[in-house]
Design a protein around this motif. Sequence first.
Motif, PDB file in Angstrom:
ATOM      1  N   LEU A 218       0.777  -1.726  -0.324  1.00  0.00           N
ATOM      2  CA  LEU A 218       0.336  -0.249  -0.277  1.00  0.00           C
ATOM      3  C   LEU A 218       0.728   1.448  -0.039  1.00  0.00           C
ATOM      4  N   ARG A 219       1.022   1.952  -0.815  1.00  0.00           N
ATOM      5  CA  ARG A 219       1.501   3.180  -1.171  1.00  0.00           C
ATOM      6  C   ARG A 219       0.569   4.252  -0.772  1.00  0.00           C
ATOM      7  N   ASP A 220       0.625   5.099   0.632  1.00  0.00           N
ATOM      8  CA  ASP A 220      -0.164   5.645   0.579  1.00  0.00           C
ATOM      9  C   ASP A 220       0.103   7.442   0.763  1.00  0.00           C
ATOM     10  N   SER A 221      -1.056   7.999   0.100  1.00  0.00           N
ATOM     11  CA  SER A 221      -0.283   9.224  -0.259  1.00  0.00           C
ATOM     12  C   SER A 221       0.040  10.655   0.834  1.00  0.00           C
ATOM     13  N   LYS A 222      -0.621  10.471   2.055  1.00  0.00           N
ATOM     14  CA  LYS A 222      -0.874  11.106   2.553  1.00  0.00           C
ATOM     15  C   LYS A 222       0.362  11.497   3.262  1.00  0.00           C
ATOM     16  N   THR A 223       0.922  10.358   3.815  1.00  0.00           N
ATOM     17  CA  THR A 223       2.249  10.028   4.454  1.00  0.00           C
ATOM     18  C   THR A 223       3.101  10.098   3.434  1.00  0.00           C
ATOM     19  N   GLY A 224       3.601   9.486   2.301  1.00  0.00           N
ATOM     20  CA  GLY A 224       4.430   9.270   1.199  1.00  0.00           C
ATOM     21  C   GLY A 224       4.582   7.718   1.513  1.00  0.00           C
ATOM     22  N   LEU A 225       4.727   7.181   2.690  1.00  0.00           N
ATOM     23  CA  LEU A 225       4.892   5.320   2.682  1.00  0.00           C
ATOM     24  C   LEU A 225       4.638   4.554   1.132  1.00  0.00           C
ATOM     25  N   LEU A 226       5.678   3.508   1.820  1.00  0.00           N
ATOM     26  CA  LEU A 226       5.076   2.403   0.675  1.00  0.00           C
ATOM     27  C   LEU A 226       5.034   1.315   2.355  1.00  0.00           C
ATOM     28  N   TYR A 227       3.473   0.831   2.151  1.00  0.00           N
ATOM     29  CA  TYR A 227       3.705  -0.305   3.649  1.00  0.00           C
ATOM     30  C   TYR A 227       3.679  -1.753   3.064  1.00  0.00           C
ATOM     31  N   LEU A 228       3.810  -2.116   3.893  1.00  0.00           N
ATOM     32  CA  LEU A 228       4.313  -3.880   3.112  1.00  0.00           C
ATOM     33  C   LEU A 228       3.540  -4.624   4.239  1.00  0.00           C
ATOM     34  N   PHE A 229       2.698  -5.092   3.782  1.00  0.00           N
ATOM     35  CA  PHE A 229       1.875  -6.230   4.948  1.00  0.00           C
ATOM     36  C   PHE A 229       2.080  -7.989   5.164  1.00  0.00           C
ATOM     37  N   HIS A 230       2.558  -8.995   5.933  1.00  0.00           N
ATOM     38  CA  HIS A 230       2.289 -10.289   5.296  1.00  0.00           C
ATOM     39  C   HIS A 230       1.785 -10.641   6.934  1.00  0.00           C
ATOM     40  N   SER A 231       1.118 -11.966   5.631  1.00  0.00           N
ATOM     41  CA  SER A 231       1.662 -13.632   7.182  1.00  0.00           C
ATOM     42  C   SER A 231       2.346 -13.868   7.956  1.00  0.00           C
ATOM     43  N   GLN A 232       3.053 -14.229   8.758  1.00  0.00           N
ATOM     44  CA  GLN A 232       3.700 -15.259   9.102  1.00  0.00           C
ATOM     45  C   GLN A 232       3.488 -15.426  10.531  1.00  0.00           C
ATOM     46  N   GLN A 233       3.989 -17.785  10.474  1.00  0.00           N
ATOM     47  CA  GLN A 233       2.976 -18.614  10.942  1.00  0.00           C
ATOM     48  C   GLN A 233       4.766 -19.727  11.262  1.00  0.00           C
ATOM     49  N   PRO A 234       4.645 -20.282  12.277  1.00  0.00           N
ATOM     50  CA  PRO A 234       5.641 -21.208  12.680  1.00  0.00           C
ATOM     51  C   PRO A 234       5.938 -21.982  11.254  1.00  0.00           C
ATOM     52  N   ALA A 235       7.418 -22.263  11.364  1.00  0.00           N
ATOM     53  CA  ALA A 235       7.411 -22.990  10.313  1.00  0.00           C
ATOM     54  C   ALA A 235       6.714 -24.377   9.820  1.00  0.00           C
ATOM     55  N   SER A 236       5.763 -24.804   9.472  1.00  0.00           N
ATOM     56  CA  SER A 236       5.275 -25.900  10.086  1.00  0.00           C
ATOM     57  C   SER A 236       4.447 -26.479  10.227  1.00  0.00           C
ATOM     58  N   GLY A 237       3.417 -25.079  11.036  1.00  0.00           N
ATOM     59  CA  GLY A 237       3.231 -25.396  12.464  1.00  0.00           C
ATOM     60  C   GLY A 237       1.526 -25.050  12.194  1.00  0.00           C
ATOM     61  N   GLY A 238       1.655 -24.588  10.614  1.00  0.00           N
ATOM     62  CA  GLY A 238       0.329 -24.472  10.204  1.00  0.00           C
ATOM     63  C   GLY A 238      -0.972 -23.053  10.170  1.00  0.00           C
ATOM     64  N   GLU A 239      -1.930 -23.154   9.124  1.00  0.00           N
ATOM     65  CA  GLU A 239      -2.373 -21.570   9.573  1.00  0.00           C
ATOM     66  C   GLU A 239      -2.717 -21.299  10.387  1.00  0.00           C
ATOM     67  N   GLU A 240      -3.289 -22.175  11.586  1.00  0.00           N
ATOM     68  CA  GLU A 240      -3.888 -21.820  11.993  1.00  0.00           C
ATOM     69  C   GLU A 240      -3.317 -20.551  13.272  1.00  0.00           C
ATOM     70  N   LEU A 241      -1.751 -20.646  13.140  1.00  0.00           N
ATOM     71  CA  LEU A 241      -1.372 -19.820  13.879  1.00  0.00           C
ATOM     72  C   LEU A 241      -0.407 -18.618  13.549  1.00  0.00           C
ATOM     73  N   ALA A 242      -0.742 -18.504  12.071  1.00  0.00           N
ATOM     74  CA  ALA A 242      -0.553 -16.795  11.731  1.00  0.00           C
ATOM     75  C   ALA A 242      -0.860 -15.459  12.445  1.00  0.00           C
ATOM     76  N   HIS A 243      -0.503 -15.025  12.169  1.00  0.00           N
ATOM     77  CA  HIS A 243      -0.703 -13.565  12.492  1.00  0.00           C
ATOM     78  C   HIS A 243      -0.473 -12.632  11.582  1.00  0.00           C
TER      79      HIS A 243
END
Length: 357
Positions: free
Chosen positions: A117-142
């Motif tokens: 997401l490029r925020d036109s107000k602040t000029g910042l380029l944001y990057l969001f992503h999921s993260q889960q324990p390796a081989s731990g399953g999607e139910e533990l993602a943040h």
Amino acid sequence: QQFDGGRMAAVHIVVHLFLAFVRLWAADGQQFDGVVRPVEDGSYEAYMIPPNVSNHASFLEILPSGDLVLAWFSGAGEGTSNCSIVVTKLLEGSELWPEAIPVSWRVGFSNQNPVLLRDSKTGLLYLFHSQQPASGGEELAHIWMLHSTDEGVTWSTPTLLFDANGIFDRNRIILSLTGSWVYPLYYSLDTDYSVMFITANQVDWSAYPVQGSDNLIQPSVIRPESNQPYLLAFFRDEQQGFIYNATSSDDGVTWSTPTPTLLPNNNAAIQATVLNSGNIALVFNPTHNERYPIRIALSMDQGKTWPYYRDIDTGLPGSELSYPSILQSPDGFIHVSYTYNRQTIKYVKFMEDWIIG
């Protein structure tokens, strides 16, 4: 047979060059070098330089300069340790996507599903992503986030955004009419469902579940008409039936119960955008099972019918052409990226007339 140090070093160099050569060429002869080349049908294409053996879930964003930023996750495989988010940028006027650089990784964890997401107000380029324990399953993602102050050249240290277990992203954040962020998310739990997170200050978030969205995930939200609170969302169907849609008349707070469209879905990601013409473009796999071909369809009536479509890539039996991202630049070009057999990310561009034929 014994080798002296010089001969052994030479062998290592030859092996390294051979592996590099293999990494930069597909089994079907496509060159993974990031070069944008014209295609006979009037489109353009490029295959990214793959940082690792497995590459998936790309996402495109455009900057005010006209530069394009492309992110995806790359590693030994989805869900494996140290699977990282990588980023590359195509400069305006350039015909080369440079080799992607890793910007977010964590040993023992798998980073996935980047959203830019490029925020036109602040000029910042944001990057969001999921993260889960390796081989731990999607139910533990943040959900984690980081940002760039120089249009994607350098990046901040990733920080935790949402710590609720099983939360995932995939599709584009849109702005409400008041400037709030509407972030479409979903939970991967015993029963998966979609939810909209909304914030006015990027600190305090409110969650609005989409009622009746069980097994309907990865919503792609668009605003069919500018300056109107009416929003339209398209959903992936985990039961491999059809793409579903739902509407909101209050800028994303409440949603109608999702209903099926006539477009098939194979339990794989989709993405929609509103074109400069006002038409809606949707990229998806037009099947109930396979992840090929990958198709773009056009609607002139806010998603009710899809009279025009064209396969971007037909693929071969067993191909995976999936998880598309789409946007249109001011010059009229439609830009699409997608997973190419998990070997790399493929990029294509074309005009709207190319779809109609």
